[in-house]
Every structure is written in C-alpha cells, then in structure tokens.
Design an enzyme around this catalytic site. Structure first.
Site, PDB file in Angstrom:
ATOM      1  N   GLU A   1       4.991   0.974 -12.075  1.00 20.61           N
ATOM      2  CA  GLU A   1       4.772   1.802 -10.886  1.00 20.61           C
ATOM      3  C   GLU A   1       6.094   2.373 -10.345  1.00 20.61           C
ATOM      4  O   GLU A   1       6.288   2.505  -9.142  1.00 20.61           O
ATOM      5  CB  GLU A   1       4.077   0.966  -9.787  1.00 20.61           C
ATOM      6  CG  GLU A   1       2.779   0.315 -10.229  1.00 20.61           C
ATOM      7  CD  GLU A   1       2.074  -0.446  -9.116  1.00 20.61           C
ATOM      8  OE1 GLU A   1       1.173  -1.232  -9.444  1.00 20.61           O
ATOM      9  OE2 GLU A   1       2.423  -0.231  -7.931  1.00 20.61           O
TER      10      GLU A   1
HETATM   11  O1  G3I Z   1     -10.847   6.737   0.114  1.00 19.81           O
HETATM   12  C1  G3I Z   1     -10.596   6.524   1.484  1.00 19.81           C
HETATM   13  C2  G3I Z   1     -11.125   7.729   2.265  1.00 19.81           C
HETATM   14  O2  G3I Z   1     -12.548   7.722   2.160  1.00 19.81           O
HETATM   15  C3  G3I Z   1     -10.720   7.578   3.727  1.00 19.81           C
HETATM   16  O3  G3I Z   1     -11.137   8.758   4.437  1.00 19.81           O
HETATM   17  C4  G3I Z   1      -9.166   7.506   3.778  1.00 19.81           C
HETATM   18  C5  G3I Z   1      -8.661   7.374   5.201  1.00 19.81           C
HETATM   19  O4  G3I Z   1      -8.551   6.041   5.565  1.00 19.81           O
HETATM   20  O5  G3I Z   1      -8.736   6.322   3.027  1.00 19.81           O
HETATM   21  C6  G3I Z   1      -9.066   6.473   1.659  1.00 19.81           C
HETATM   22  O6  G3I Z   1      -8.661   5.309   1.011  1.00 19.81           O
HETATM   23  C7  G3I Z   1      -7.231   5.281   0.837  1.00 19.81           C
HETATM   24  C8  G3I Z   1      -6.975   5.164  -0.698  1.00 19.81           C
HETATM   25  O7  G3I Z   1      -5.560   4.957  -0.930  1.00 19.81           O
HETATM   26  C9  G3I Z   1      -7.412   6.409  -1.430  1.00 19.81           C
HETATM   27  O8  G3I Z   1      -6.634   7.491  -1.030  1.00 19.81           O
HETATM   28  C10 G3I Z   1      -6.756   4.005   1.498  1.00 19.81           C
HETATM   29  O9  G3I Z   1      -6.874   4.183   2.922  1.00 19.81           O
HETATM   30  C11 G3I Z   1      -5.282   3.786   1.152  1.00 19.81           C
HETATM   31  O10 G3I Z   1      -4.867   2.508   1.621  1.00 19.81           O
HETATM   32  C12 G3I Z   1      -5.115   3.752  -0.386  1.00 19.81           C
HETATM   33  O11 G3I Z   1      -3.737   3.617  -0.613  1.00 19.81           O
HETATM   34  C13 G3I Z   1      -3.442   3.196  -1.954  1.00 19.81           C
HETATM   35  C14 G3I Z   1      -2.859   1.764  -1.887  1.00 19.81           C
HETATM   36  O12 G3I Z   1      -2.377   1.397  -3.215  1.00 19.81           O
HETATM   37  C15 G3I Z   1      -3.895   0.745  -1.483  1.00 19.81           C
HETATM   38  O13 G3I Z   1      -4.773   0.548  -2.552  1.00 19.81           O
HETATM   39  C16 G3I Z   1      -2.375   4.163  -2.484  1.00 19.81           C
HETATM   40  O14 G3I Z   1      -2.969   5.464  -2.681  1.00 19.81           O
HETATM   41  C17 G3I Z   1      -1.833   3.660  -3.829  1.00 19.81           C
HETATM   42  O15 G3I Z   1      -0.744   4.474  -4.245  1.00 19.81           O
HETATM   43  C18 G3I Z   1      -1.319   2.227  -3.643  1.00 19.81           C
HETATM   44  O16 G3I Z   1      -0.852   1.753  -4.898  1.00 19.81           O
HETATM   45  C19 G3I Z   1      -0.327   0.410  -4.893  1.00 19.81           C
HETATM   46  C20 G3I Z   1      -0.709  -0.236  -6.216  1.00 19.81           C
HETATM   47  O17 G3I Z   1      -2.100  -0.231  -6.384  1.00 19.81           O
HETATM   48  C21 G3I Z   1      -0.161  -1.641  -6.287  1.00 19.81           C
HETATM   49  N1  G3I Z   1       1.268  -1.678  -6.000  1.00 19.81           N
HETATM   50  C22 G3I Z   1       1.731  -0.993  -4.804  1.00 19.81           C
HETATM   51  C23 G3I Z   1       1.203   0.442  -4.768  1.00 19.81           C
HETATM   52  C24 G3I Z   1       1.673   1.147  -3.509  1.00 19.81           C
HETATM   53  O18 G3I Z   1       1.130   0.510  -2.369  1.00 19.81           O
END
Ligand code: G3I
Length: 348
Positions: A262
């Site tokens: 990542e």
């Molecule tokens: O899909 C929902 C949407 O329906 C809603 O309207 C919106 C507003 O809250 O949220 C959307 O979900 C978001 C999702 O990404 C999709 O965009 C979540 O809030 C948000 O927390 C999520 O963030 C992701 C995060 O992991 C949590 O899973 C990031 O895009 C992603 O880059 C990040 O990746 C992680 C790796 O999996 C593990 N290592 C760290 C890395 C960075 O945090």
C-alpha cells in the site's frame, strides 16, 4: 545499490524511454508492479487506460472488504469486488484480495452484534468460505488478516475478532482465519498485512519485530501462512532503506514472501524536524528517489515479489488534498517517480 542522485535523476527524467512499467517488469521476470484501484472511477477512461497500461496486478481499495461484501448478515454483495476482478482479467493482470478479517470497516450488524466466541467462529467461517471459494483459483494472494497488532505493546489489538477464544486447534482468531483461508482457496498465497512494520530498524523496529515473531510462531504451529504485506504509508523523505532490506532478508530466511502492498509517499510537513513539505520540483525529486530506492530494494530482494502503491494517481487518494503521494499526477501525467521507477526496472 545504485544511489539515485539529483544529477542522475535529471538524466533519468530526460530519458526517452516511455515503456510501460508492467511490460519492462514482465519481460524481465521482475516483481509485480501493482496498484490499488477503486471501481467507482472505472467510468473515467484515463483512469482505466493508465491502470491497464502500467500495472500487472490490482487490489480493490474497498470493495472486497468484509463491510462491503457482507453489509447485512448472510447477504453477500460481490458487485464491487467482481468488477475489480473483471478489470484484472480483461487487462491480463493478477488480482490480489484485500482483506478477509480486519478490526476496522466491519458492518454494524457485526460490530454491535454482541456475539459469543462460537457465533464469531461461525461468522468468520461462513465469510471466508463464501468469499474465498467464490474467487478460488482467481486470486494470486489474500490479505487474510489486516492490522491485527496494536501500536502500544504490539500485542493483538482489541477488536470484535479478539473475542474468539483459543482452542486446541488455534491459539487466536489469526490462526483460525489462515486455516480457513487455506481450505477455501488452497492455491492463493496467504498474507498477513500491516503498517509501521517495513523497516526492522529505527522507529518501526518494535512493531516490525513483533510481526516477525508472530509469523515465526505461526510457522512453528503449522499455521498456513505464505507471506507478509508491508503497507508503507510513509513520506517523500522516507529513508530507512537498510532496515527494509534487512527485514525482507530475514523473512526470506524463514521462507516467507514479502509484498509491498500500500505504498504512498505523501508530501507532508515534519514539525518535529521543523520541515514543511512544499510541493514542487525539489519535493517531487525527493519522492522519485524514494520510490526508485524502494523499488530497487524489492527488485533485488529474493523475498519481495510485489511492489504495489495504494492508488496510482494523485486525483484519487485516501490521503489529504495537496500531499501528491502517488506516481501519476491529477492529469494522469507521469511524475518524476514513474521515470525513476522505469529506470530502476530497465537497469535491473
Ligand atoms: O461507501 C460509503 C458511502 O456510501 C458513504 O456515503 C461515504 C460517506 O461516509 O462513505 C463511504 O464509505 C467510505 C469508503 O472508504 C468508500 O469510499 C468510508 O467512509 C471510508 O472510511 C473508506 O475509507 C477507506 C478506508 O481504508 C477504510 O476502509 C479508504 O478509501 C481506503 O483507502 C483505506 O485503505 C486502508 C487499507 O484498507 C488498509 N490499510 C490502510 C489504508 C488506508 O486507511
């Protein structure tokens, strides 16, 4: 190790070759050149074209996670994860699964479910069996467990899965998850993935050593693990190259593969060093040197088989606006980093 200096970088930047990174790497049998992608951007032609042209391995940024795939208990939504697999197949890329079990991004029904150990074992078994068998023989590797170690004493962090109690056949939910994953997809390589663990020296030594000991313990108990993922969400000026090299070597010695999973190199202020990162040629050159040096370490390492960034264009990154962390800019133009990475691959 070839030191990438500003002068050599200027020559590299001016170099004529525009050969795609993936084709150089494939032709020379080097590590995969991977990137996390998000199907939400597949409607953008420049996004699809750049990813398909430059990368030979992709991971879904979010859509193969527990929270995305099983938002309601027992109701599986594979649409997003499938579309990333389809994109990989269409473009002759490897597909990497992320992730089966994580402390974060779990659906509400699971987090608030107040389940006992037996029920959690059932939920984990159902999920890994269902998802693992759906993508069986189509996935080069899975992050079976993601970020299980806490950042204090580097023991297992408190999370819903930690409520699974040990039995004769497994000492923790981590062992159980790997055993279930092997059964669900025997050919997929099984990885433990974490952050702040890449270098076995310096500020990450404590957590890096804890992860190494955890993996060694799993091997001694006969738990099926094949590799470790070093996330590497670090900054432009990251320079713990010797520590990363040594860490990869010690995993090689115990037969464990290493993926950089990542990587992103944010232009970030360092108040502790009283240094602000002002985005411009100097910061971009520093970033390019770091990408090139880390890629060279991976290429030269017998353990490292995947060099993956978390996204690939500054237009779409989980990091803050203005950090410019990825190899391609907002217009999908090659930054100095791409040219420096290309040069490393051409000289490998
Ligand atoms: O899909 C929902 C949407 O329906 C809603 O309207 C919106 C507003 O809250 O949220 C959307 O979900 C978001 C999702 O990404 C999709 O965009 C979540 O809030 C948000 O927390 C999520 O963030 C992701 C995060 O992991 C949590 O899973 C990031 O895009 C992603 O880059 C990040 O990746 C992680 C790796 O999996 C593990 N290592 C760290 C890395 C960075 O945090």
């Amino acid at each position: 190790m070839m030191i990438v200096t500003l002068t050599s970088l200027a020559i590299i930047i001016a170099s004529a070759s525009s050969q795609p990174l993936r084709s150089i790497a494939s032709e020379k049998g080097l590590c995969y050149i991977g990137a996390a992608v998000n199907e939400a951007y597949f409607t953008q032609e420049s996004y699809r074209a750049t990813a398909a042209e430059q990368y030979n391995l992709v991971t879904a940024e979010n859509s193969c996670k527990f929270g995305s795939i099983q938002p309601t208990r027992g109701e599986y939504n594979f649409q997003g994860c499938d579309s990333v697999l389809d994109f990989a197949v269409e473009n002759g890329m490897q597909f990497r699964g992320h992730n089966f079990i994580w402390a974060r991004f779990n659906p509400g029904w699971l987090e608030d479910g107040d389940f006992d150990s037996d029920e959690l074992v059932k939920i984990m078994t159902d999920h890994i069996n269902t998802v693992g068998s759906r993508y069986k023989n189509k996935t080069i590797a899975w992050d079976v467990v993601n970020e299980a170690l806490n950042d204090d004493d580097y023991g297992l962090r408190d999370c819903i899965w930690h409520n699974i109690t040990a039995t004769e056949s497994y000492t923790s939910y981590v062992d159980l998850a790997f055993t279930l994953a092997r059964a669900a997809d025997p050919q997929a390589k099984l990885f433990y993935n974490d952050y702040n663990v890449a270098s076995s020296t310096g500020w990450s030594k404590g957590k890096s050593d804890a992860m190494f000991e955890m993996v060694k313990g799993m091997l001694e108990r006969g738990v099926p693990i094949d590799g470790v993922g070093l996330q590497m969400h670090v900054g432009c000026g990251y320079d713990m190259f010797d520590g990363v090299r040594d860490n990869m070597s010690r995993y090689h010695e115990i037969g464990i593969e290493v993926h950089i999973t990542e990587l992103d190199l944010a232009c970030e202020d360092k108040p502790e060093e009283n240094k602000d990162c002002v985005w411009g040629d100097e910061a971009q050159e520093e970033q390019a040197e770091t990408y090139a040096s880390l890629l060279e370490i991976c290429v030269e390492s017998e353990a490292c088989t995947n060099f993956e960034t978390w996204g690939f264009t500054d237009e779409h990154t989980w990091l803050d606006e203005g950090t410019h962390p990825l190899p391609f800019d907002e217009e999908y133009e090659e930054k100095f980093a791409v040219k420096a990475m290309r040069d490393v691959l051409l000289n490998a």
